[in-house]
Design a protein around this motif. Structure first.
Motif, PDB file in Angstrom:
ATOM      1  N   TYR A  25      35.302  42.561  29.235  1.00 16.04           N
ATOM      2  CA  TYR A  25      34.307  42.302  28.199  1.00 16.04           C
ATOM      3  C   TYR A  25      34.038  43.581  27.411  1.00 16.04           C
ATOM      4  O   TYR A  25      33.978  44.661  27.992  1.00 16.04           O
ATOM      5  CB  TYR A  25      32.981  41.835  28.813  1.00 16.04           C
ATOM      6  CG  TYR A  25      33.080  40.492  29.476  1.00 16.04           C
ATOM      7  CD1 TYR A  25      32.863  39.319  28.760  1.00 16.04           C
ATOM      8  CD2 TYR A  25      33.399  40.406  30.825  1.00 16.04           C
ATOM      9  CE1 TYR A  25      32.960  38.082  29.366  1.00 16.04           C
ATOM     10  CE2 TYR A  25      33.511  39.171  31.455  1.00 16.04           C
ATOM     11  CZ  TYR A  25      33.283  38.009  30.717  1.00 16.04           C
ATOM     12  OH  TYR A  25      33.398  36.795  31.315  1.00 16.04           O
ATOM     13  N   LEU A  26      33.818  43.428  26.111  1.00 11.84           N
ATOM     14  CA  LEU A  26      33.446  44.585  25.302  1.00 11.84           C
ATOM     15  C   LEU A  26      31.964  44.512  24.964  1.00 11.84           C
ATOM     16  O   LEU A  26      31.504  43.542  24.362  1.00 11.84           O
ATOM     17  CB  LEU A  26      34.243  44.619  23.996  1.00 11.84           C
ATOM     18  CG  LEU A  26      35.765  44.740  24.101  1.00 11.84           C
ATOM     19  CD1 LEU A  26      36.363  44.832  22.708  1.00 11.84           C
ATOM     20  CD2 LEU A  26      36.153  45.944  24.938  1.00 11.84           C
ATOM     21  N   ASP A  80      37.942  48.525  26.338  1.00  8.71           N
ATOM     22  CA  ASP A  80      37.298  48.021  27.557  1.00  8.71           C
ATOM     23  C   ASP A  80      37.423  49.059  28.677  1.00  8.71           C
ATOM     24  O   ASP A  80      38.331  49.001  29.493  1.00  8.71           O
ATOM     25  CB  ASP A  80      37.954  46.706  27.975  1.00  8.71           C
ATOM     26  CG  ASP A  80      37.289  46.120  29.216  1.00  8.71           C
ATOM     27  OD1 ASP A  80      36.134  46.479  29.502  1.00  8.71           O
ATOM     28  OD2 ASP A  80      37.929  45.300  29.904  1.00  8.71           O
ATOM     29  N   HIS A  82      34.223  51.035  29.934  1.00  7.49           N
ATOM     30  CA  HIS A  82      32.956  51.393  30.601  1.00  7.49           C
ATOM     31  C   HIS A  82      32.065  50.182  30.769  1.00  7.49           C
ATOM     32  O   HIS A  82      31.141  50.004  29.989  1.00  7.49           O
ATOM     33  CB  HIS A  82      32.207  52.458  29.802  1.00  7.49           C
ATOM     34  CG  HIS A  82      33.014  53.658  29.458  1.00  7.49           C
ATOM     35  ND1 HIS A  82      33.390  54.612  30.374  1.00  7.49           N
ATOM     36  CD2 HIS A  82      33.553  54.036  28.278  1.00  7.49           C
ATOM     37  CE1 HIS A  82      34.102  55.542  29.767  1.00  7.49           C
ATOM     38  NE2 HIS A  82      34.220  55.218  28.493  1.00  7.49           N
ATOM     39  N   PRO A  83      32.248  49.352  31.714  1.00  9.48           N
ATOM     40  CA  PRO A  83      33.317  49.367  32.720  1.00  9.48           C
ATOM     41  C   PRO A  83      34.499  48.504  32.276  1.00  9.48           C
ATOM     42  O   PRO A  83      34.384  47.760  31.322  1.00  9.48           O
ATOM     43  CB  PRO A  83      32.620  48.713  33.922  1.00  9.48           C
ATOM     44  CG  PRO A  83      31.673  47.730  33.298  1.00  9.48           C
ATOM     45  CD  PRO A  83      31.271  48.292  31.966  1.00  9.48           C
ATOM     46  N   ASP A 136      36.048  45.498  32.580  1.00  6.51           N
ATOM     47  CA  ASP A 136      35.647  44.217  33.152  1.00  6.51           C
ATOM     48  C   ASP A 136      36.073  43.012  32.319  1.00  6.51           C
ATOM     49  O   ASP A 136      35.657  41.884  32.569  1.00  6.51           O
ATOM     50  CB  ASP A 136      34.113  44.190  33.342  1.00  6.51           C
ATOM     51  CG  ASP A 136      33.384  44.436  32.031  1.00  6.51           C
ATOM     52  OD1 ASP A 136      34.061  44.635  30.998  1.00  6.51           O
ATOM     53  OD2 ASP A 136      32.149  44.435  32.028  1.00  6.51           O
ATOM     54  N   GLU A 139      30.983  49.791  23.964  1.00  5.83           N
ATOM     55  CA  GLU A 139      32.431  49.956  24.063  1.00  5.83           C
ATOM     56  C   GLU A 139      33.110  49.755  22.713  1.00  5.83           C
ATOM     57  O   GLU A 139      34.148  50.353  22.431  1.00  5.83           O
ATOM     58  CB  GLU A 139      32.997  48.964  25.090  1.00  5.83           C
ATOM     59  CG  GLU A 139      32.634  49.331  26.515  1.00  5.83           C
ATOM     60  CD  GLU A 139      33.125  48.298  27.508  1.00  5.83           C
ATOM     61  OE1 GLU A 139      33.860  48.670  28.433  1.00  5.83           O
ATOM     62  OE2 GLU A 139      32.763  47.109  27.359  1.00  5.83           O
TER      63      GLU A 139
HETATM   64 CA   LIG Z   1      33.864  46.394  29.429  1.00  4.18          CA
END
Ligand SMILES: [Ca+2]
Ligand SMILES: *[C@@H]1O[C@H](CO)[C@@H](O)[C@H](O)[C@H]1NC(C)=O
Ligand SMILES: [Ca+2]
Length: 312
Positions: free
Chosen positions: A255-256, A248, A250-251, A253, A260
């Motif tokens: 969430y994948l 995790d 880019h970005p 956050d 990612e």
């Molecule tokens: Ca992410």
């Protein structure tokens, strides 16, 4: 499972070779959420070229009077493309007003590659000579439906991948969890001053490493892996969280995205035919992202043990 051990060594080796980089990071940049990745990045890395002094015969002759000579440093007009970074599949060119722009790379300009391990397989089940060829081709399809659907699927030439059966799917997390734990222990063992792990992470892995009940890395039966997960459940909580944090980025956050996940997925698919199905079903709410709680539950971590603070 031999395959996992080999993969572990590759990963650990890569991490050691390039301690600044996430393993496999930068290798792939693909798929849907292009918004997450800056389209074009200007690298603020000033290269100041110095003109060699003394090459001018006049200067050489009057060298003794250096102090009196006004040294004019000549800064050559720099190619604006030098510091202009383009994403994979694109190259920098100058437009009519000499401004750098990124344009699709002609696949034929990619370095020739006949090595099988450099080949990649696209979701179109077509083998590309290298990831350069793949991304250049994808770029030329930008804006089309075909281009939108085309992603890098896995590393290596396309091959027949047997369908993943239900019982095989259940085996996947058993091996993967064990593998994650072993990756971390290996990083810990080799991490004297490489700083592959932060101090906080080291403390957490230390507890696992020093636990006498830890199942040593090796070729274990599924029964033993299942038994160990039940008995030593606590040892698996951190490795599962750690891997999520590694991906995790880019970005960052929670969430994948498909992008990612690619560094983990792409090398794994040719070896573990349940990879695609596993990660697809991980996304329980089907929103194309794997959230931390979805990820943890996929690996059998109980809801009450999911902890955002373990990810960092
Ligand atoms: Ca992410
Ligand atoms: C993809 O291509 C490989 C090699 O050409 C072939 O063996 C395999 O059956 C293909 N898979 C699918 C899903 O068409
Ligand atoms: Ca989801």
């Amino acid at each position: 499972m031999k395959v996992w051990i080999i993969f572990l060594l590759c990963l650990a080796g890569k991490a050691l070779a390039a301690p600044q980089q996430e393993p496999f990071e930068e290798e792939f940049e693909l798929i849907e959420d292009q918004g997450a990745i800056a389209e074009e990045e200007t690298v603020v890395d000033e290269v100041i070229e110095e003109t060699p002094v003394g090459s001018n015969p006049v200067q050489v002759e009057t060298g003794e009077f250096d102090e009196a000579i006004e040294v004019v440093e000549e800064v050559p007009a720099e190619n604006p493309c030098l510091n202009h970074h383009c994403k994979k599949g694109k190259v920098c060119e100058l437009d009519d007003s000499n401004n750098p722009i990124c344009v699709c790379q002609d696949p034929s300009t990619c370095p020739a590659s006949s090595e099988e391990f450099e080949h990649v397989c696209g979701t179109d089940n077509k083998t590309y000579d290298s990831s350069c060829h793949f991304f250049a081709t994808k770029c030329t399809l930008e804006g089309t439906k075909k281009g939108h659907k085309l992603h890098l699927d896995y590393i290596g030439p396309c091959k027949y991948i047997a369908p993943c059966l239900d019982n095989e799917l259940n085996e996947f997390p058993l091996r993967m969890r064990d593998w994650l734990k072993n990756v971390l222990v290996t990083l810990y063992e080799r991490d004297e001053d490489n700083n592959l792990l932060t101090e906080k992470q080291k403390l957490r892995v230390k507890k696992i490493y020093e636990n006498e009940k830890r199942l040593q890395a090796g070729d274990h039966t599924l029964e033993l892996l299942a038994h160990d997960f039940e008995k030593n459940y606590n040892m698996y909580i951190f490795p599962v969280h750690w891997q999520f944090g590694q991906l995790d980025q880019h970005p960052i956050d929670g969430y994948l995205s498909h992008t990612e996940l690619a560094p983990l997925r792409a090398p794994l698919i040719p070896m573990e035919h349940c990879t695609t199905r596993f990660f697809t079903q991980c996304d329980a709410d089907n929103d194309k992202y794997i959230a931390l709680d979805e990820w943890a539950s996929c690996f059998g971590i109980k809801e009450q043990d999911v902890d955002k603070d373990l990810v960092i």
